[in-house]
Design a protein around this motif. Sequence first.
Motif, short mmCIF file in Angstrom:
data_model
loop_
_atom_site.label_atom_id
_atom_site.label_comp_id
_atom_site.label_asym_id
_atom_site.label_seq_id
_atom_site.Cartn_x
_atom_site.Cartn_y
_atom_site.Cartn_z
N GLY A 1 -0.70 7.02 -6.75
CA GLY A 1 -1.37 5.76 -6.48
C GLY A 1 -2.64 5.92 -5.67
O GLY A 1 -3.44 5.00 -5.58
N GLU B 1 -5.02 1.67 -11.48
CA GLU B 1 -5.78 0.49 -11.08
C GLU B 1 -5.10 -0.79 -11.55
O GLU B 1 -5.05 -1.78 -10.82
N MET C 1 -2.13 -1.45 -9.33
CA MET C 1 -2.57 -1.95 -8.03
C MET C 1 -2.94 -3.43 -8.13
O MET C 1 -2.59 -4.23 -7.26
N GLN D 1 0.82 -1.20 0.00
CA GLN D 1 0.00 0.00 0.00
C GLN D 1 0.86 1.26 0.00
O GLN D 1 0.57 2.23 -0.71
N PHE E 1 -7.91 -1.80 -0.07
CA PHE E 1 -6.98 -0.70 -0.31
C PHE E 1 -7.63 0.57 0.15
O PHE E 1 -8.55 1.03 -0.29
N SER F 1 -1.07 -6.57 -6.20
CA SER F 1 -1.79 -7.47 -5.30
C SER F 1 -1.70 -8.91 -5.79
O SER F 1 -1.62 -9.83 -4.97
N ILE G 1 2.40 1.64 -3.50
CA ILE G 1 1.40 2.12 -4.46
C ILE G 1 1.13 3.60 -4.23
O ILE G 1 1.02 4.37 -5.18
#
Length: 107
Positions: free
Chosen positions: A45, A83, A86, A22, A107, A90, A25
């Motif tokens: 992010g 997106e 991200m 996190q 998130f 993940s 990002i």
Amino acid sequence: MRDLMNLMGKAKEMQAKLQAMQEEIAQMEVEGQSAAGAVKVTLTGKFDMKKLEIDPSLFKEDDVEILEDLILAAHNDAKVKVEEAMQKKSQEMTAGLPLPPGMKLPF
């Protein structure tokens, strides 16, 4: 009991990895563009707009609506890229974990 301790250790490890991801990002910046690069938008992010660049050739009084549309298109392009980044991060982090299909991490 040993399995429970092992599971709790893995959960703690996963939580630390999630937090690190996190933060990574949140620090990234992604550029979206429209009109072949004449309009560029940079998002973080966290989807905060960091920068907006507009080629001066687009500044014409009768083309204001076109310029507005190009700004929106560049913003949306950058948003999609954030997106995707991200999602990729993940997926890398959860590789090998038995998560149900379509489950998204918070998130």
